[in-house]
Design an enzyme around this catalytic site. Structure first.
Site, PDB file in Angstrom:
ATOM      1  CG  ASP A  95     -19.581 -20.097   7.425  1.00  0.00           C
ATOM      2  OD1 ASP A  95     -19.645 -19.151   6.618  1.00  0.00           O
ATOM      3  OD2 ASP A  95     -20.553 -20.473   8.116  1.00  0.00           O
ATOM      4  CD  GLU A 117     -20.633 -16.154  12.683  1.00  0.00           C
ATOM      5  OE1 GLU A 117     -20.362 -16.659  11.584  1.00  0.00           O
ATOM      6  OE2 GLU A 117     -21.520 -15.305  12.821  1.00  0.00           O
ATOM      7  CD  GLU A 131     -21.466 -21.700   2.905  1.00  0.00           C
ATOM      8  OE1 GLU A 131     -21.948 -22.852   2.749  1.00  0.00           O
ATOM      9  OE2 GLU A 131     -21.644 -20.789   2.082  1.00  0.00           O
ATOM     10  CG  HIS A 212     -26.912 -16.144  -0.165  1.00  0.00           C
ATOM     11  ND1 HIS A 212     -25.766 -16.849   0.117  1.00  0.00           N
ATOM     12  CD2 HIS A 212     -27.290 -15.598   1.013  1.00  0.00           C
ATOM     13  CE1 HIS A 212     -25.462 -16.707   1.396  1.00  0.00           C
ATOM     14  NE2 HIS A 212     -26.377 -15.959   1.964  1.00  0.00           N
ATOM     15  NE  ARG A 214     -20.892 -21.967  -4.303  1.00  0.00           N
ATOM     16  CZ  ARG A 214     -20.559 -20.681  -4.241  1.00  0.00           C
ATOM     17  NH1 ARG A 214     -21.010 -19.931  -3.258  1.00  0.00           N
ATOM     18  NH2 ARG A 214     -19.793 -20.130  -5.176  1.00  0.00           N
ATOM     19  CG  HIS A 243     -26.408 -13.027  -3.130  1.00  0.00           C
ATOM     20  ND1 HIS A 243     -25.383 -13.255  -4.017  1.00  0.00           N
ATOM     21  CD2 HIS A 243     -25.860 -13.117  -1.899  1.00  0.00           C
ATOM     22  CE1 HIS A 243     -24.264 -13.472  -3.340  1.00  0.00           C
ATOM     23  NE2 HIS A 243     -24.529 -13.400  -2.048  1.00  0.00           N
TER      24      HIS A 243
HETATM   25  C1  UD1 Z   1     -20.466 -16.331  -0.466  1.00  0.00           C
HETATM   26  C2  UD1 Z   1     -20.050 -17.382   0.562  1.00  0.00           C
HETATM   27  C3  UD1 Z   1     -21.201 -17.705   1.505  1.00  0.00           C
HETATM   28  C4  UD1 Z   1     -21.790 -16.436   2.108  1.00  0.00           C
HETATM   29  C5  UD1 Z   1     -22.153 -15.473   1.006  1.00  0.00           C
HETATM   30  C6  UD1 Z   1     -22.650 -14.176   1.580  1.00  0.00           C
HETATM   31  C7  UD1 Z   1     -18.471 -19.119  -0.107  1.00  0.00           C
HETATM   32  C8  UD1 Z   1     -18.293 -20.429  -0.769  1.00  0.00           C
HETATM   33  N1  UD1 Z   1     -19.698 -18.609  -0.119  1.00  0.00           N
HETATM   34  O1  UD1 Z   1     -21.443 -16.906  -1.320  1.00  0.00           O
HETATM   35  O2  UD1 Z   1     -20.724 -18.540   2.539  1.00  0.00           O
HETATM   36  O3  UD1 Z   1     -22.925 -16.794   2.851  1.00  0.00           O
HETATM   37  O4  UD1 Z   1     -20.997 -15.189   0.200  1.00  0.00           O
HETATM   38  O5  UD1 Z   1     -23.325 -13.402   0.638  1.00  0.00           O
HETATM   39  O6  UD1 Z   1     -17.532 -18.562   0.414  1.00  0.00           O
HETATM   40  N2  UD1 Z   1     -21.144 -11.465  -7.208  1.00  0.00           N
HETATM   41  C9  UD1 Z   1     -21.093 -10.211  -7.779  1.00  0.00           C
HETATM   42  N3  UD1 Z   1     -20.866  -9.123  -6.966  1.00  0.00           N
HETATM   43  C10 UD1 Z   1     -20.698  -9.230  -5.631  1.00  0.00           C
HETATM   44  C11 UD1 Z   1     -20.763 -10.505  -5.052  1.00  0.00           C
HETATM   45  C12 UD1 Z   1     -20.970 -11.615  -5.851  1.00  0.00           C
HETATM   46  O7  UD1 Z   1     -21.235 -10.067  -8.982  1.00  0.00           O
HETATM   47  O8  UD1 Z   1     -20.491  -8.208  -4.957  1.00  0.00           O
HETATM   48  C13 UD1 Z   1     -21.361 -12.655  -8.080  1.00  0.00           C
HETATM   49  C14 UD1 Z   1     -20.117 -13.065  -8.901  1.00  0.00           C
HETATM   50  O9  UD1 Z   1     -20.541 -13.563 -10.126  1.00  0.00           O
HETATM   51  C15 UD1 Z   1     -19.529 -14.175  -8.045  1.00  0.00           C
HETATM   52  C16 UD1 Z   1     -20.802 -14.854  -7.577  1.00  0.00           C
HETATM   53  O10 UD1 Z   1     -21.698 -13.783  -7.269  1.00  0.00           O
HETATM   54  O11 UD1 Z   1     -18.692 -15.047  -8.781  1.00  0.00           O
HETATM   55  C17 UD1 Z   1     -20.668 -15.772  -6.393  1.00  0.00           C
HETATM   56  O12 UD1 Z   1     -19.946 -15.172  -5.353  1.00  0.00           O
HETATM   57  P1  UD1 Z   1     -19.268 -16.144  -4.228  1.00  0.00           P
HETATM   58  O13 UD1 Z   1     -18.576 -15.298  -3.236  1.00  0.00           O
HETATM   59  O14 UD1 Z   1     -18.479 -17.231  -4.889  1.00  0.00           O
HETATM   60  O15 UD1 Z   1     -20.497 -16.869  -3.585  1.00  0.00           O
HETATM   61  P2  UD1 Z   1     -21.737 -16.339  -2.771  1.00  0.00           P
HETATM   62  O16 UD1 Z   1     -22.910 -17.095  -3.252  1.00  0.00           O
HETATM   63  O17 UD1 Z   1     -21.767 -14.877  -2.802  1.00  0.00           O
HETATM   64  N1  UDP Z   2     -27.406  -7.472   4.106  1.00  0.00           N
HETATM   65  C1  UDP Z   2     -27.308  -6.185   3.577  1.00  0.00           C
HETATM   66  N2  UDP Z   2     -28.074  -5.872   2.486  1.00  0.00           N
HETATM   67  C2  UDP Z   2     -28.923  -6.754   1.905  1.00  0.00           C
HETATM   68  C3  UDP Z   2     -29.017  -8.052   2.458  1.00  0.00           C
HETATM   69  C4  UDP Z   2     -28.225  -8.393   3.560  1.00  0.00           C
HETATM   70  O1  UDP Z   2     -26.570  -5.360   4.090  1.00  0.00           O
HETATM   71  O2  UDP Z   2     -29.566  -6.401   0.907  1.00  0.00           O
HETATM   72  C5  UDP Z   2     -26.538  -7.822   5.244  1.00  0.00           C
HETATM   73  C6  UDP Z   2     -27.255  -8.285   6.483  1.00  0.00           C
HETATM   74  O3  UDP Z   2     -26.636  -7.691   7.587  1.00  0.00           O
HETATM   75  C7  UDP Z   2     -27.016  -9.767   6.523  1.00  0.00           C
HETATM   76  C8  UDP Z   2     -25.641  -9.846   5.908  1.00  0.00           C
HETATM   77  O4  UDP Z   2     -25.682  -8.886   4.864  1.00  0.00           O
HETATM   78  O5  UDP Z   2     -26.966 -10.291   7.813  1.00  0.00           O
HETATM   79  C9  UDP Z   2     -25.325 -11.224   5.496  1.00  0.00           C
HETATM   80  O6  UDP Z   2     -25.374 -11.410   4.164  1.00  0.00           O
HETATM   81  P1  UDP Z   2     -25.700 -12.742   3.420  1.00  0.00           P
HETATM   82  O7  UDP Z   2     -27.096 -13.126   3.653  1.00  0.00           O
HETATM   83  O8  UDP Z   2     -25.230 -12.453   2.035  1.00  0.00           O
HETATM   84  O9  UDP Z   2     -24.680 -13.819   4.017  1.00  0.00           O
HETATM   85  P2  UDP Z   2     -24.773 -14.920   5.178  1.00  0.00           P
HETATM   86  O10 UDP Z   2     -25.030 -14.248   6.470  1.00  0.00           O
HETATM   87  O11 UDP Z   2     -25.823 -15.910   4.794  1.00  0.00           O
HETATM   88  O12 UDP Z   2     -23.402 -15.558   5.134  1.00  0.00           O
END
Ligand code: UD1
Ligand code: UDP
Length: 371
Positions: A95, A117, A131, A212, A214, A243
């Site tokens: 999602d 999923e 999501e 994490h 939103r 995160h």
């Molecule tokens: C995203 C997904 C969320 C999922 C989550 C898993 C959307 C809207 N959100 O949220 O559904 O649960 O990923 O973790 O699709 N960033 C880094 N390095 C990384 C990853 C992220 O620097 O490897 C920072 C960047 O500034 C980026 C920000 O995090 O712009 C947000 O990343 P984004 O993918 O937009 O949202 P998440 O909160 O990670």
């Molecule tokens: N995870 C990981 N390292 C971490 C935290 C999480 O590998 O430090 C893995 C774990 O398997 C978890 C998955 O990342 O189920 C999902 O990540 P996240 O919580 O970012 O996303 P969500 O499942 O909420 O979309």
């Protein structure tokens, strides 16, 4: 048959690598991989561990980019890859914005979408946001819906999706978890980060935290204040892989740095995360995936949200919704620490999410399902 799998974030990579392994090993398929790189470092950690080398890496992550910008960029860039590849199926998972925008691009190019999923619903468009909208929207045009559980399949039936297109496959997260546990067992050095933390916190029970979502951004200080209060206990250690989203990181670094028994660390790679899952006394989280992985290993989960799309673990008694009010969080964690019967009742390993064979079922469906 040519399959193009598109993903961009850490959880999608974890939940899709078992399918990518299965597609790679199955001569019936030509498997192509496109990563949007909505995440960068957190995605690359999983790709490296699972040995996945993308055919297309769109490199779309930008610091703090808005959802509309991200969505538009994915739609255009994935559209270009679809033109070049012309696959028989596009596979997306879950999602995220990547899943939604990539599926939409496939729909515009008249390429059938397989949704892995499928059918998770909280019933509340604001929670999780965005999501719940993403997954509902994908369901309206996907040709193949791989529901992890019977409840998820029922949700799709209620939305008038054709029954023949809905299949209960189990959740690929269990395939990933079992594969990773095997690797961790074979290579104990792959969990060095966790083993060092275990030595540092010897004699203390470990609480693992993650946050994490939103819709929780406005509550990060409340969550931090609950953690600060809990950290005053000297029988406890808190391991918090933070995160990379700055909306989380900036707050937690200010609020929680310098506490002796709180390890604020970078996101763990999957082997170290699996080790943490195995040894933690409990998990305090707003993550989706953790609600599926923890019950499978018998680790109690307190979910810092008001709703969940994963009612199976709640029904089984291994997870509880606790919201983000600091008083409630502290009380619920304290109960699990001080009342061994409550902990034991929640810790009975229960796995409503699958048997580790979801990926091979999805392969068969891709071959046989009507497009
Ligand atoms: C995203 C997904 C969320 C999922 C989550 C898993 C959307 C809207 N959100 O949220 O559904 O649960 O990923 O973790 O699709 N960033 C880094 N390095 C990384 C990853 C992220 O620097 O490897 C920072 C960047 O500034 C980026 C920000 O995090 O712009 C947000 O990343 P984004 O993918 O937009 O949202 P998440 O909160 O990670
Ligand atoms: N995870 C990981 N390292 C971490 C935290 C999480 O590998 O430090 C893995 C774990 O398997 C978890 C998955 O990342 O189920 C999902 O990540 P996240 O919580 O970012 O996303 P969500 O499942 O909420 O979309």
């Amino acid at each position: 048959m040519k399959i193009l799998t598109v993903f961009g974030t850490r959880p999608e990579a974890i939940k899709l690598f078992p399918l990518l392994h299965a597609l790679r090993d199955d001569p019936r398929f030509e498997s192509r991989v496109c990563v949007t790189a909505q995440h960068r470092e957190m995605l690359d950690q999983v790709l490296a561990f699972a040995g996945i080398v993308p055919d297309h890496d769109l490199g779309l992550m930008r610091d703090r980019q808005s959802l509309d910008t991200l969505n538009a960029r994915i739609l255009v860039e994935v559209g270009g890859v679809l033109e070049a590849e012309r696959p028989d199926w596009v596979v997306v998972q879950g999602d995220t914005t990547t899943a939604f925008a990539a599926a939409l691009a496939a729909h515009y190019h008249r390429i059938p979408v397989c949704h892995v999923e499928a059918g998770l619903r909280s019933g509340d468009l604001a929670n999780p946001w965005p999501e719940e909208m993403n997954r509902r929207a994908i369901a309206t045009f996907a040709a193949l819906h791989c529901a992890p559980t019977g409840l998820a399949a029922d949700n799709l039936v209620r939305e008038s999706i054709e029954r023949e297109r809905i299949h209960i496959t189990g959740n690929t997260v269990i395939d990933a978890l079992l594969w990773a546990r095997e690797r961790v067992r074979e290579a104990p050095e792959s969990t060095r980060i966790m083993r060092e933390l275990e030595r540092r916190f010897e004699g203390r029970r470990i609480v693992r935290i993650s946050a994490h979502r939103r819709e929780n951004f406005g509550h990060m200080r409340e969550i931090a204040s609950a953690i600060r209060r809990l950290s005053q206990r000297d029988d406890l250690a808190i391991v918090f892989p933070v995160h990379r989203n700055p909306a989380v990181r900036d707050v937690m670094q200010v609020e929680l740095s310098g506490l002796d028994n709180v390890a604020l660390i970078d996101p763990l790679d999957y082997p170290n995360f699996v080790r943490l899952l195995d040894i933690a006394h409990l998990m305090l989280t707003d993550s989706g995936g953790v609600q599926e992985e923890a019950p499978a290993l018998g680790t109690p989960v307190l979910v810092m949200r008001e709703t969940t799309e994963r009612p199976e673990a709640i029904a089984a008694g291994t997870a509880r919704l606790v919201g983000t009010d600091p008083e409630r969080i502290v009380n619920e964690v304290t109960r699990l620490l001080d009342d061994s019967e409550t902990h034991a009742a929640m810790a009975s390993a229960h796995n409503p999410y699958g048997d580790g064979q979801a990926a091979s079922r999805i392969c068969d469906l891709l071959k046989e399902a009507p497009r």
